[in-house]
Design a protein around this motif. Structure first.
Motif, PDB file in Angstrom:
ATOM      1  N   PHE A   1      75.573  35.116  20.411  1.00  0.00           N
ATOM      2  CA  PHE A   1      75.589  34.358  19.111  1.00  0.00           C
ATOM      3  C   PHE A   1      75.702  33.013  18.996  1.00  0.00           C
ATOM      4  O   PHE A   1      74.849  31.978  18.767  1.00  0.00           O
ATOM      5  N   HIS A   2      76.892  32.659  19.388  1.00  0.00           N
ATOM      6  CA  HIS A   2      77.422  31.262  19.388  1.00  0.00           C
ATOM      7  C   HIS A   2      76.705  30.487  20.604  1.00  0.00           C
ATOM      8  O   HIS A   2      76.342  29.159  20.263  1.00  0.00           O
ATOM      9  N   ALA A   3      76.403  31.082  21.683  1.00  0.00           N
ATOM     10  CA  ALA A   3      75.661  30.307  22.968  1.00  0.00           C
ATOM     11  C   ALA A   3      74.226  30.129  22.215  1.00  0.00           C
ATOM     12  O   ALA A   3      73.745  28.720  22.438  1.00  0.00           O
ATOM     13  N   ALA A   4      73.562  30.697  21.368  1.00  0.00           N
ATOM     14  CA  ALA A   4      72.258  30.693  20.557  1.00  0.00           C
ATOM     15  C   ALA A   4      72.539  29.400  19.691  1.00  0.00           C
ATOM     16  O   ALA A   4      71.575  28.424  19.671  1.00  0.00           O
ATOM     17  N   GLN A   5      73.516  29.321  19.129  1.00  0.00           N
ATOM     18  CA  GLN A   5      73.666  28.466  18.058  1.00  0.00           C
ATOM     19  C   GLN A   5      74.063  26.860  18.647  1.00  0.00           C
ATOM     20  O   GLN A   5      73.717  25.937  18.186  1.00  0.00           O
ATOM     21  N   LEU A   6      74.252  27.123  20.037  1.00  0.00           N
ATOM     22  CA  LEU A   6      74.772  25.939  21.084  1.00  0.00           C
ATOM     23  C   LEU A   6      73.348  25.579  21.730  1.00  0.00           C
ATOM     24  O   LEU A   6      73.629  24.763  22.419  1.00  0.00           O
ATOM     25  N   GLY A   7      72.462  26.092  21.571  1.00  0.00           N
ATOM     26  CA  GLY A   7      71.051  25.923  22.190  1.00  0.00           C
ATOM     27  C   GLY A   7      70.472  26.858  23.203  1.00  0.00           C
ATOM     28  O   GLY A   7      69.443  26.484  23.743  1.00  0.00           O
TER      29      GLY A   7
END
Length: 317
Positions: free
Chosen positions: A49-55
């Motif tokens: 999830f947070h990797a997706a928020q980071l691009g």
């Protein structure tokens, strides 16, 4: 033996439409049950999830029940641009959950047993996503049962030599043993754990309890690990490679809860590694990302714009 059925869910984001690095969260998906609410979670799903928020192209690989909670969590992931086509659906086991108690010394988990992700099944679809992954994050919890443990190890075997494999030790309750921890460390490029888990791992592997530097040196030397990451809550983090160590202090914040902060740290460090950042700014960046998540409620707060601004600041240095 039980027969497992896999059903694919199609989210808004698809693998074909995403050209960013492919970060796979391999393991548990569950609901964090707080005293007054429930939030989506699961350590490796948090990383995706947070990797997706980071691009990144965030991919969740897990299994949920054929129940309302399973449908709800998959829809939540899809609505937040995670790829959900590798989430399996189980006809008999429920979607995972963890009861969380918040106290003066942080949070305590009571993780429910006999749930869908304990039955994660190796399929040609999983084989394909592992072979094309840029990074995979996995932990001990989803390996608590023999079926899911074997599936996870088969998935890691399929990863390419270029794939960055992160083992988040993530010790919970009694769901770990020496054989699983050793085998998992051997499969990883990066090992992440928190300060409380360092002593547990030392005892488990019959290593002396020494400084973080000596602990990291022993682990790198014995298992060929490239990076050891130790998060220390309000005291920051310590990260070490065979050639360099970075010790970063904590960031003063108003803590909402610490659930998911370490997973956000992992995602940020992983993304900076995929982009070939030097170690020191990468660790400082990850430390700030973790602090941001700790300042919000739940493991998956929406912080895409804050992360983008933070990343731009570091890129400008």
């Amino acid at each position: 033996m039980c027969e497992f059925q896999s059903v694919e869910f199609v989210g808004v984001m698809t693998e074909l439409s995403c050209s960013a690095p492919r970060v796979v969260g391999l393991g548990e998906v569950l609901w964090d049950l707080f005293p007054d609410s429930r939030q989506p979670g699961g350590a490796t799903a948090n990383v995706a999830f947070h990797a997706a928020q980071l691009g990144a192209c965030g991919i969740v690989v897990s299994r949920v029940g054929r129940d309302e909670l399973g449908q709800e969590i998959v829809r939540y992931f899809a609505d937040h641009d995670l790829i959900t086509t590798h989430i399996q659906h189980d006809d008999s086991a429920p979607t995972g959950a963890a009861s969380i108690e918040i106290g003066d010394h942080g949070h305590r988990f009571k993780i429910h047993e006999d749930v869908a992700w304990d039955r994660l099944e190796f399929t040609p679809h999983l084989q394909s996503v592992m072979q094309t992954a840029s990074a995979i994050c996995f932990g001990t919890l989803a390996q608590r049962g023999p079926f899911s443990r074997e599936t996870i190890q088969r998935c890691l075997w399929e990863a390419s030599d270029e794939c960055v494999v992160v083992f988040d030790i993530n010790i919970r309750q009694h769901y770990f043993d020496r054989a699983t921890v050793e085998r998992s460390i051997q499969s990883a490029n990066i090992v992440k754990l928190n300060s409380d888990e360092v002593g547990i791992v030392c005892d488990l592997l019959q290593m002396p309890r020494e400084s973080y530097e000596n602990f990291a040196r022993r682990l790198c030397g014995q298992f060929g690990v490239e990076l050891i990451c130790i998060t220390r809550a309000e005291r920051g983090c310590f990260v070490s490679s065979p050639d360099e160590s970075v010790d970063v202090g904590g960031i003063p914040i108003q803590v909402a809860d610490t659930v998911g902060a370490g997973d956000a740290f992992t995602a940020a460090l992983l993304m900076s590694r995929l982009e070939n950042w030097p170690l020191r700014p990468a660790v400082h960046f990850a430390n700030e990302v973790g602090a941001l998540v700790a300042s919000r409620s739940g493991a998956m707060p929406e912080l895409k714009s804050e992360f983008r601004q933070l990343r731009e600041r570091y890129m400008a240095l």
